[in-house]
Scaffold this active site. Structure first.
Site, PDB file in Angstrom:
ATOM      1  N   ASP A  53      -1.883   4.397   7.846  1.00 17.82           N
ATOM      2  CA  ASP A  53      -2.250   5.579   8.632  1.00 17.82           C
ATOM      3  C   ASP A  53      -2.662   5.130  10.029  1.00 17.82           C
ATOM      4  OD1 ASP A  53      -3.472   7.889   9.713  1.00 17.82           O
ATOM      5  OD2 ASP A  53      -4.129   8.572   7.755  1.00 17.82           O
TER       6      ASP A  53
ATOM      7  N   ASP B 259       0.864  -1.178   0.000  1.00 18.52           N
ATOM      8  CA  ASP B 259       0.000   0.000   0.000  1.00 18.52           C
ATOM      9  C   ASP B 259       0.899   1.226   0.000  1.00 18.52           C
ATOM     10  OD1 ASP B 259      -2.329   1.484  -0.038  1.00 18.52           O
ATOM     11  OD2 ASP B 259      -3.068   0.772   1.897  1.00 18.52           O
ATOM     12  N   ASP B 260       0.327   2.370  -0.323  1.00 18.75           N
ATOM     13  CA  ASP B 260       1.120   3.596  -0.319  1.00 18.75           C
ATOM     14  C   ASP B 260       1.428   4.054   1.089  1.00 18.75           C
ATOM     15  OD1 ASP B 260      -1.547   4.285   0.211  1.00 18.75           O
ATOM     16  OD2 ASP B 260      -1.560   6.026  -1.105  1.00 18.75           O
TER      17      ASP B 260
END
Length: 168
Positions: free
Chosen positions: A105, A101-102
């Site tokens: 969070d 994933d980028d």
């Protein structure tokens, strides 16, 4: 506590490409991987770069929606599961599968995918403190109250100096 938009971290295409290649370098000794599972949509670009660099041909997606208005996380929804054929490559626990994933969070999305493939190797380009424990490999950590502006979300525009934003 400051507003997340006050701590902006804009990332250019060049910087993102360098960071994704750095991720591939770190992952090179962690494989071999049977397949990559890309968390869409944010994971699409880093997955393409990492898969190219590591010579991985089999790419699958898992579609999890969490940011419904681009500014805050809402209820998680799995829009597309991982294909059973790909899950089977890693065995029932996902060993030998790379998940990309980028960003991690809060870790909510990562937890959902971790439950699907508990032993998969989870990698992100960027990590925030709340989600970091769920990731095996990442490149850059940013504070929880920093908002990352990815290059696919940006156009050319003026950026206010940090000193102006902090007075805001």
């Amino acid at each position: 506590m400051s507003n997340p938009q006050n701590k902006a971290f804009p990332v250019s295409w060049d910087q993102f490409h360098r960071d994704a290649r750095a991720l591939a370098w770190r992952l090179a000794s962690s494989g071999p991987f049977q397949a990559v599972v890309c968390i869409t949509r944010g994971g699409l670009v880093p997955t393409a770069i990492v898969a190219r660099e590591l010579g991985i041909k089999l790419i699958e997606t898992v579609c999890v929606a969490s940011y419904h208005d681009y500014t805050s996380q809402g209820e998680l929804r799995v829009l597309k599961e991982i294909a059973e054929k790909v899950v089977a490559l890693g065995g029932p626990d996902g060993a030998g599968i790379l998940v990309i994933d980028d960003l991690v969070d809060t870790g909510k999305t990562a937890r959902v995918v971790r439950d699907m493939l508990p032993k998969a190797h989870f990698a992100t380009v960027y990590a925030k403190p709340l989600g970091r424990p769920l990731v095996d490999t990442f490149i850059t950590e940013v504070s929880q109250d920093t908002w990352i502006y990815f290059p696919w979300d940006l156009g050319l525009a003026f950026q206010e100096p940090i000193s102006d934003v902090s007075r805001g």
